[in-house]
Design an enzyme around this catalytic site. Structure first.
Site, PDB file in Angstrom:
ATOM      1  N   ARG A   1       0.821  -1.215   0.000  1.00 25.16           N
ATOM      2  CA  ARG A   1       0.000   0.000   0.000  1.00 25.16           C
ATOM      3  C   ARG A   1       0.857   1.268   0.000  1.00 25.16           C
ATOM      4  NH1 ARG A   1      -1.903   4.113  -0.303  1.00 25.16           N
ATOM      5  NH2 ARG A   1      -3.999   4.868   0.252  1.00 25.16           N
ATOM      6  N   GLU A   2       1.968   1.233   0.700  1.00 29.01           N
ATOM      7  CA  GLU A   2       2.805   2.429   0.821  1.00 29.01           C
ATOM      8  C   GLU A   2       3.534   2.777  -0.473  1.00 29.01           C
ATOM      9  OE1 GLU A   2       3.117   4.649   3.039  1.00 29.01           O
ATOM     10  OE2 GLU A   2       2.199   3.830   4.836  1.00 29.01           O
ATOM     11  N   SER A   3       4.096   1.783  -1.127  1.00 25.58           N
ATOM     12  CA  SER A   3       4.988   2.091  -2.253  1.00 25.58           C
ATOM     13  C   SER A   3       4.820   1.190  -3.465  1.00 25.58           C
ATOM     14  CB  SER A   3       6.448   1.986  -1.788  1.00 25.58           C
ATOM     15  OG  SER A   3       6.778   0.631  -1.504  1.00 25.58           O
TER      16      SER A   3
END
Length: 639
Positions: free
Chosen positions: A503-505
C-alpha cells in the site's frame, strides 16, 4: 574523433543495439560496469580512456545516453547536424527533451531565431514557449495567429518568466488584457495561487474595483475577514465570489463563525446556484469530518447531482455512529439509485438487513458481494461465514510475444536502467515504451516486469490497463526473504508487513513522498531517527532491506502501543499515534467495521481498508488459514 563526426558515426553503430539484446554479452555485469565507468569520463570524449570504454559498448542499450551527454557538453553551432540526427532518432523518448531543452536554450542565448523555431516542439516550459512565440512574430507570423495563444500564458495564478514580458506588452497593446482577464488572474492568484501577485494585479484593475483586489488579498490571508458584511459594500457578483471562497476555507478553521457568516451572507450576497451548492457541499464535508452536531442537516442539503461517494460516506458515518439499523436501512434505500451498486452501499445495506432481521435478503445481498476480491467483499464473506474468493485469473503470454516486446529499444533501456539500480531513469523509459503498446502488449509487459522482479511496474501497468485479476502480479511476494526475516524478528504477521509495503509504495524501493517519507515502507526520517536513536541517512532509508527493518520495527511499536490491535496500529502508521488517540477519546465501544467507516480522515480511512484487504490476500498467499476479516467482523473498538 571530432565532435562533428563522432555522433553521426555513432548512429550507425548504435542502430545495431536496437535489434541485439544485452544477452549477447557473456557477462552482463561486466558491460554494465563498463557503461558506468564510461559515464564518469564522458566529459573527456577524446581521451583514450573514454574511447576504450566507449568502443566496448557499441551494442549496449544505454550507449545512446553517452552520446546524449557528449552532445550536451560544450555545445557549438558545429553540432547542429549531429544534434538534429540524434533528436530525430529519439524524438519523444526520454533521450529527447534534456538535449532539446539545452539546445533551445543555447540557440536562444545566441538569438538564432530560425534554428530555434525548427527545433522547437510544444512544451510546458513557459520560458521556451514565450521565446518561440516571440520568434514567430519576429519572423512575420500574423499577430492574429499568435496573440490569442498568449492569453492562457498570462491568466495564471503566479508570475511568469521575464522573457515573456515583451510578448505580454505586445498582447496588452493589442487589447487582449481586458478587465475580465485581470479578474480571472487575480482570482487564480487568490484561490491557490501566489497571493503575493495580488497587489500587482490590483493596480491593473479599474479604479472603482481596486477595493476587490484588496479584499481578495485580505480574505486569502485570513478567511475570517469575510465575517463583517460591511466589507462587501456593493453586494455584487464579484464580491459574492470572494465571499464564497472565504466561506469554503473558514468552515475548516472556525465552523461556528462560518455558519454564522453564511446565514448573513446568503441574505445579502448574490451567490449563484453553483456557488451555493459548492458552499453547502464544503460545509457538509467539513462539519461531518469534525463530527459537528449540525453535520447531518448539511449532508441532507447536498444537491443530488453532487451526491458523491464522499457524501454518501459521511451520511452513513453519521448513522453508523448511532448504530440505528432501521434508520440506516431506510436512509440507504433513499440514496440515489446510481449509488446502490457500489460495494460500500451493498455491504452496509446487507448488514442493515441482517441487523433488522431480514436474513434471507441480507444473505442474498451479501452473498453476491462476497464473491468480490475487495475490502467490502471480504467483510461480506465474514458476515455470512463464507470463504473469500480471490478470483485469480493469471495473464498468459507466449515466448514469441515476449521476444517481440523485448526487441523494442525503449524496453531494453528500461530494463537495463532497472538492473543497474537507476530506477527513476528506468521508469521514464518504461513509461515511454508503454505509449507504443496496445493493451494486450501492456499486459505482457507487466508479466515480463514481474518475472524480472520489477514489481512496481507490473502493479502500476495492470492498473493502467484496468486488468485487476492476476493476483500474483498485483500482490507479489516481493522482497520475501527480507520481509519474513524482519517480521519474524519483531514478531508481527509477515502478511501485514507485505500489505503495508504494497500500500505504501507498491514495492518501489526508491519511493519518495511529498511529505518526505522514504523507501519501500515510506518511513519518515524523524521516525527512523526516533527508532534508531540517531540520524538515518536518506541513502539508508532508500535501501530496501534497511527500510523494511525500520518499517517492521515501527509496526511492532505501534502494535504494542495499541494493545495488539492491528486495525488501530495500521491507522496510526498512516495518521500517527497521537491522532488515532484523539479519535478514540471518549469513544463508546463500537464494531471495528463501523469505526473504520467513521475515521475522520479520508486518506487514513481508505488506507486502513486497503491494508486490511491486502493482508487478507497475503495471508492466503503465505499459507495462513485464519481469516483476518473474521477477526475484524467480531472486533470491538473502544477508548
Amino acid at each position: 574523433m571530432s565532435r562533428l563526426t563522432s555522433p553521426v558515426l555513432m548512429f550507425f553503430s548504435v542502430f545495431l543495439c536496437n535489434i541485439i539484446s544485452t544477452s549477447t554479452y557473456a557477462d552482463q555485469s561486466t558491460v554494465r560496469k563498463i557503461f558506468q565507468q564510461a559515464e564518469k569520463h564522458v566529459w573527456q570524449p577524446n581521451s583514450s580512456r573514454y574511447q576504450t570504454l566507449y568502443q566496448q559498448l557499441h551494442y549496449y542499450p544505454l550507449q545512446p545516453y553517452l552520446d546524449q551527454q557528449q552532445l550536451m557538453y560544450g555545445m557549438t553551432m558545429g553540432d547542429t547536424k549531429a544534434i538534429s540526427l540524434f533528436l530525430e532518432k529519439y524524438r519523444g523518448s526520454p533521450l529527447d527533451w534534456p538535449l532539446r531543452k539545452k539546445w533551445l536554450e543555447y540557440l536562444a542565448e545566441r538569438n538564432n531565431s530560425l534554428l530555434f523555431q525548427s527545433f522547437y516542439v510544444p512544451t510546458s516550459n513557459v520560458e521556451l514557449t514565450c521565446q518561440y512565440y516571440h520568434y514567430q512574430l519576429k519572423s512575420g507570423v500574423p499577430e492574429s495567429q499568435i496573440l490569442p495563444k498568449i492569453t492562457s500564458l498570462w491568466i495564471v495564478g503566479k508570475s511568469q518568466p521575464k522573457v515573456c514580458d515583451p510578448l505580454f506588452t505586445r498582447w496588452q497593446n493589442a487589447g487582449y488584457r481586458t478587465e475580465e482577464a485581470i479578474w480571472q488572474r487575480i482570482s487564480l492568484a487568490a484561490d491557490g495561487g501566489k497571493h503575493t501577485l495580488i497587489p500587482y494585479l490590483t493596480k491593473l484593475m479599474p479604479e472603482k474595483e481596486k477595493y476587490l483586489g484588496t479584499l481578495w488579498h485580505k480574505v486569502r490571508r485570513d478567511p475570517a475577514y469575510i465575517s463583517n458584511m460591511n466589507r462587501f459594500p456593493h453586494k455584487s457578483v464579484k464580491e459574492a465570489s470572494i465571499a464564497a471562497y472565504g466561506l469554503k476555507r473558514l468552515i475548516w478553521r472556525d465552523p461556528e463563525k462560518a455558519l454564522n457568516t453564511y446565514s448573513k451572507a446568503i441574505e445579502v450576497l448574490p451567490f449563484s446556484e453553483s456557488q451555493q451548492q459548492q458552499i453547502v457541499l464544503k460545509f457538509a464535508i467539513a462539519l461531518a469530518s469534525k463530527n459537528h452536531k449540525d453535520s447531518a442537516e448539511w449532508l441532507e442539503k447536498v444537491d443530488e447531482n453532487l451526491q458523491s461517494t464522499n457524501i454518501v460516506q459521511w451520511r452513513m458515518a453519521e448513522l453508523l455512529r448511532e448504530q440505528d439499523w432501521p434508520e440506516i436501512k431506510n436512509d440507504l434505500k433513499a440514496l440515489p439509485k446510481t449509488l446502490h451498486k457500489s460495494n460500500q452501499w451493498l455491504y452496509w445495506y446487507g448488514r442493515s438487513l441482517l441487523e433488522t432481521g431480514d436474513t434471507v435478503l441480507g444473505h442474498e445481498v451479501l452473498g453476491g458481494l462476497a464473491k468480490k476480491r475487495h475490502y467490502y467483499g471480504f467483510l461480506a464473506a465474514s458476515a455470512i461465514q463464507q470463504s473469500v474468493n480471490l478470483q485469480n485469473s493469471p495473464i498468459e503470454i507466449t515466448a514469441p510475444e515476449k521476444l517481440a516486446l523485448l526487441k523494442n529499444p525503449a524496453a531494453k533501456r528500461a530494463f537495463e536502467f532497472f538492473h543497474i539500480g537507476r530506477f527513476y531513469d528506468a521508469r521514464r523509459e518504461w513509461n515511454y515504451w508503454l505509449t507504443q503498446l496496445s493493451d494486450r502488449e501492456k499486459l505482457a509487459a507487466s508479466k515480463i516486469a514481474y518475472e524480472e522482479k520489477w514489481f512496481d511496474r507490473a502493479i502500476f501497468t495492470l492498473a493502467n490497463v484496468g486488468y485487476l485479476d492476476d493476483v500474483d502480479l498485483r500482490f507479489p511476494l516481493a522482497f520475501e526473504d527480507e520481509i519474513i526475516d524482519s517480521a519474524g524478528r519483531y514478531q508481527i504477521n509477515p502478511a501485514w508487513t507485505f500489505a503495508i509495503a504494497r500500500r505504501e509504495s507498491s514495492f518501489m524501493s526508491d519511493a519518495n513522498s511529498p511529505a518526505g517519507a522514504k523507501g519501500l515502507m515510506q518511513v519518515m526520517p524523524a521516525t527512523a531517527k526516533h527508532l534508531q536513536k540517531r540520524k538515518v541517512t536518506n541513502k539508508r532509508l532508500m535501501n530496501a532491506k534497511a527500510n523494511i527493518k525500520l518499517g517492521t520495527k515501527y509496526l511492532k511499536r505501534l502494535l504494542d502501543r495499541h494493545d495488539g490491535n492491528q486495525v488501530l496500529a495500521t491507522a496510526a502508521y498512516n495518521a500517527g499515534p497521537y491522532r488515532v488517540r484523539s479519535w478514540l477519546k471518549d469513544l463508546k465501544p463500537m464494531p471495528a467495521d463501523i469505526w473504520i467507516e467513521t475515521i475522520p480522515y479520508k486518506e487514513t480511512r481508505e488506507y486502513v481498508k486497503s491494508v486490511m484487504a491486502y493482508q487478507e490476500i497475503y495471508q492466503i498467499k503465505v499459507g495462513q488459514e485464519t481469516s483476518l476479516f473474521d477477526q475484524i467482523f467480531k472486533m470491538s473498538i473502544a477508548q
